[in-house]
Design a protein around this motif. Structure first.
Motif, short mmCIF file in Angstrom:
data_model
loop_
_atom_site.label_atom_id
_atom_site.label_comp_id
_atom_site.label_asym_id
_atom_site.label_seq_id
_atom_site.Cartn_x
_atom_site.Cartn_y
_atom_site.Cartn_z
N ARG A 73 0.79 -1.42 0.08
CA ARG A 73 0.11 -0.10 -0.09
C ARG A 73 0.72 1.27 0.02
NH1 ARG A 73 -4.12 -0.39 4.36
NH2 ARG A 73 -4.77 1.89 3.48
N PHE A 74 1.97 1.12 0.51
CA PHE A 74 2.94 2.32 0.66
C PHE A 74 3.50 2.56 -0.81
CE2 PHE A 74 7.00 4.52 1.05
CZ PHE A 74 6.87 5.39 2.09
N VAL A 75 3.79 1.54 -1.62
CA VAL A 75 4.13 1.33 -3.04
C VAL A 75 2.73 2.23 -3.85
CG1 VAL A 75 4.68 0.49 -5.18
CG2 VAL A 75 5.76 -0.28 -2.94
N ARG A 76 1.54 1.92 -3.67
CA ARG A 76 0.55 2.48 -4.28
C ARG A 76 0.33 3.85 -4.02
NH1 ARG A 76 -1.57 -2.82 -3.46
NH2 ARG A 76 -2.58 -2.31 -1.54
N THR A 89 7.32 2.24 -11.37
CA THR A 89 8.15 3.46 -11.15
C THR A 89 8.23 3.93 -9.85
OG1 THR A 89 6.28 5.05 -11.76
CG2 THR A 89 7.83 4.06 -13.69
N ALA A 90 6.99 3.81 -8.98
CA ALA A 90 7.24 4.21 -7.57
C ALA A 90 7.83 3.25 -6.81
CB ALA A 90 5.51 4.24 -6.99
N LEU A 91 7.99 1.77 -7.02
CA LEU A 91 8.93 1.17 -6.32
C LEU A 91 10.34 1.57 -6.64
CD1 LEU A 91 8.81 -1.27 -4.44
CD2 LEU A 91 8.99 -2.72 -6.80
N LEU A 123 12.81 -4.53 2.56
CA LEU A 123 13.22 -4.44 1.08
C LEU A 123 13.07 -3.01 0.28
CD1 LEU A 123 11.33 -7.88 0.02
CD2 LEU A 123 13.82 -7.35 0.45
N LEU A 124 11.97 -2.41 0.86
CA LEU A 124 12.04 -0.94 0.42
C LEU A 124 13.17 -0.05 0.61
CD1 LEU A 124 8.38 -0.10 1.07
CD2 LEU A 124 9.32 -1.00 -1.06
N PHE A 125 13.71 -0.48 1.86
CA PHE A 125 15.01 0.48 2.34
C PHE A 125 16.30 -0.32 1.68
CE2 PHE A 125 12.18 2.09 5.63
CZ PHE A 125 12.84 3.41 6.02
N GLY A 126 16.08 -1.24 1.21
CA GLY A 126 17.31 -1.92 0.43
C GLY A 126 18.09 -2.67 1.56
N ARG A 127 17.36 -3.05 2.57
CA ARG A 127 18.15 -3.89 3.73
C ARG A 127 17.34 -5.16 4.00
NH1 ARG A 127 20.97 0.47 2.90
NH2 ARG A 127 22.07 1.45 4.63
#
Length: 134
Positions: A73-76, A89-91, A123-127
């Protein structure tokens, strides 16, 4: 010590492979504002202290999410706030911004931030956390 505004934006621009600084700034503003709505207390304040003033003010905006958004939902939500964006593209935007935020925060603070967020944000933080595969 807080990261300088120019350095922060240049890092986001490079990671996101944006053509212009304005594209990087647009992504950074949206992602940091959405992140700030999900953080509270000392963690939020400590993270703000490590970001450039413009980003710190967005992070500390008094608006709070009614409930934490799942990472999907954060991505959306990010896609909805960036004109012309798709979830893909948001991701990309989120990865460029949040990995820069994580580097500015350092490992310990990033872990404390992730503890306030629903599963999947690592995963969104690359961690990615051990044992967590996409």
């Amino acid at each position: 010590m807080a990261l300088r505004w120019e350095s922060f934006l240049e890092e986001v621009r490079e990671r996101g492979e944006y053509d212009t600084r304005q594209e990087a700034e647009r992504a950074a503003r949206v992602v940091v504002a959405l992140l700030g709505a999900h953080l509270v207390g000392d963690v939020r304040a400590e993270l703000a202290a490590r970001l450039p003033e413009t980003m710190a003010l967005l992070l500390l905006n008094p608006l709070q999410a009614a409930e934490p958004l799942s990472h999907e939902r954060f991505v959306r939500a990010t896609a909805a706030w960036i004109e012309g964006a798709t979830e893909a593209t948001a991701l990309w935007d989120i990865g460029a911004v949040l990995s820069t935020v994580a580097d500015a925060a350092g490992g310990d603070l990033t872990e404390r931030v992730l503890l306030q967020l629903p599963p999947g944000y690592d995963l969104l933080f690359g961690r990615p956390r051990s044992g967590h595969r996409p």
